[in-house]
Design a protein around this motif. Structure first.
Motif, short mmCIF file in Angstrom:
data_model
loop_
_atom_site.label_atom_id
_atom_site.label_comp_id
_atom_site.label_asym_id
_atom_site.label_seq_id
_atom_site.Cartn_x
_atom_site.Cartn_y
_atom_site.Cartn_z
N LYS A 181 33.46 69.94 52.37
CA LYS A 181 33.05 70.47 53.68
C LYS A 181 32.29 69.41 54.49
O LYS A 181 32.56 69.21 55.69
CB LYS A 181 32.19 71.73 53.51
CG LYS A 181 31.77 72.30 54.85
CD LYS A 181 31.18 73.67 54.77
CE LYS A 181 30.64 74.18 56.11
NZ LYS A 181 31.18 73.58 57.32
N ILE A 182 31.37 68.74 53.83
CA ILE A 182 30.60 67.69 54.52
C ILE A 182 31.53 66.60 55.06
O ILE A 182 31.45 66.18 56.22
CB ILE A 182 29.56 67.06 53.56
CG1 ILE A 182 28.49 68.09 53.18
CG2 ILE A 182 28.93 65.81 54.16
CD1 ILE A 182 27.59 67.66 52.00
N ALA A 183 32.46 66.17 54.20
CA ALA A 183 33.35 65.06 54.59
C ALA A 183 34.35 65.50 55.66
O ALA A 183 34.61 64.76 56.62
CB ALA A 183 34.08 64.55 53.34
N LEU A 184 34.88 66.70 55.51
CA LEU A 184 35.86 67.19 56.48
C LEU A 184 35.20 67.36 57.86
O LEU A 184 35.75 66.94 58.88
CB LEU A 184 36.47 68.51 55.99
CG LEU A 184 37.52 69.15 56.89
CD1 LEU A 184 38.71 68.22 57.14
CD2 LEU A 184 38.01 70.48 56.29
N ASP A 185 34.02 67.96 57.89
CA ASP A 185 33.29 68.11 59.16
C ASP A 185 33.08 66.74 59.81
O ASP A 185 33.28 66.57 61.01
CB ASP A 185 31.91 68.73 58.93
CG ASP A 185 31.98 70.24 58.73
OD1 ASP A 185 33.05 70.82 58.98
OD2 ASP A 185 30.96 70.83 58.32
N ALA A 186 32.65 65.79 58.99
CA ALA A 186 32.35 64.45 59.52
C ALA A 186 33.60 63.81 60.11
O ALA A 186 33.56 63.21 61.19
CB ALA A 186 31.76 63.57 58.41
N MET A 187 34.72 63.96 59.43
CA MET A 187 35.96 63.36 59.94
C MET A 187 36.48 64.12 61.16
O MET A 187 36.99 63.52 62.11
CB MET A 187 37.02 63.30 58.83
CG MET A 187 36.71 62.19 57.81
SD MET A 187 37.90 62.10 56.44
CE MET A 187 39.43 61.65 57.25
N GLN A 188 36.35 65.44 61.14
CA GLN A 188 36.81 66.23 62.30
C GLN A 188 36.01 65.86 63.56
O GLN A 188 36.55 65.85 64.66
CB GLN A 188 36.70 67.73 62.01
CG GLN A 188 37.81 68.21 61.08
CD GLN A 188 37.65 69.66 60.65
OE1 GLN A 188 36.54 70.20 60.64
NE2 GLN A 188 38.75 70.28 60.24
N ASN A 189 34.74 65.55 63.38
CA ASN A 189 33.90 65.17 64.53
C ASN A 189 34.35 63.89 65.22
O ASN A 189 33.99 63.64 66.37
CB ASN A 189 32.44 64.98 64.09
CG ASN A 189 31.74 66.30 63.88
OD1 ASN A 189 32.17 67.32 64.41
ND2 ASN A 189 30.68 66.31 63.09
N ILE A 190 35.09 63.05 64.50
CA ILE A 190 35.56 61.80 65.12
C ILE A 190 37.09 61.74 65.09
O ILE A 190 37.69 60.67 65.00
CB ILE A 190 34.96 60.55 64.42
CG1 ILE A 190 35.23 60.56 62.91
CG2 ILE A 190 33.47 60.43 64.69
CD1 ILE A 190 35.26 59.18 62.32
N SER A 191 37.72 62.92 65.15
CA SER A 191 39.18 62.97 65.02
C SER A 191 39.89 62.13 66.10
O SER A 191 40.93 61.52 65.84
CB SER A 191 39.67 64.41 65.07
OG SER A 191 39.25 65.02 66.27
#
Ligand SMILES: [Fe+2]
Length: 196
Positions: A181-191
């Motif tokens: 969840k932490i990693a996915l959120d972080a990547m989605q924020n800079i998609s």
């Protein structure tokens, strides 16, 4: 001391492949998020442990020499180390963090920064692969559940070493689901930057 923008410039000088550049940017984002998360959890540790700029630079530059090592894994991270030392004063934590992500170069991971980059590197690859199999190839279509479903499928994104991702549980004490969840959120924020 090298700052984030100088590290970014060095990364694009050393890496020409756009996907590999984006991989560095993805791991940077995950490292920043992990730094925040772990800093809160381990508020009793010295604040030097959680210097976000250092964590970001380790993420950005961890694969910096990938195109320069002529496919010789015994050289991986050492060329980056040399470049950083040539540039002048550099945090030893950054050098050791970069080296710690690659098995065989540095065999012990001595702090949270080193443990984090080790696990984040491989998870970013798995999440990217999960996005690329969605019909729209977008990170916004990826869910924690979909990543967890692909996790045990060994033939899916076989290069993303599951054992290494599980260092989140064994070494960081973060359950896999929360780590995803932490990693996915972080990547989605800079998609946008990742083009995914
Ligand atoms: Fe990597």
């Amino acid at each position: 001391m090298i700052n984030r923008d100088e590290a970014s410039k060095l990364m694009t000088e050393m890496i020409k492949n756009k996907n590999l550049q984006k991989h560095g940017i993805a791991v940077e984002a995950i490292m920043r998020a992990l730094c925040h998360f772990l800093k809160k959890k381990h508020f009793d540790l010295p604040k030097e442990e959680f210097n976000e700029e250092e964590w970001a630079i380790v993420g950005l530059l961890h694969d910096g020499d990938y195109e320069l090592i002529e496919k010789d894994p015994t050289k991986h991270t050492l060329v980056t180390e040399q470049k950083l030392r040539e540039l002048g004063e550099v945090s030893e934590r950054i050098i050791q963090g970069i080296k710690a992500h690659h098995d065989g170069i540095k065999d012990s991971r001595d702090n949270y920064l080193e443990k984090s980059v080790y696990a984040a590197d491989e998870l970013s690859g798995l999440i990217t692969a999960c996005a690329l199999v969605r019909p729209d190839k977008k990170l916004s279509s990826v869910t924690v559940e979909s990543v967890l479903k692909k996790f045990p499928q060994k033939s899916f994104a076989a290069g993303a070493k599951r054992e290494q991702i599980l260092a989140c549980e064994k070494e960081l004490n973060i359950p896999l689901e929360e780590f995803v969840k932490i990693a996915l959120d972080a990547m989605q924020n800079i998609s946008g930057e990742l083009g995914l």
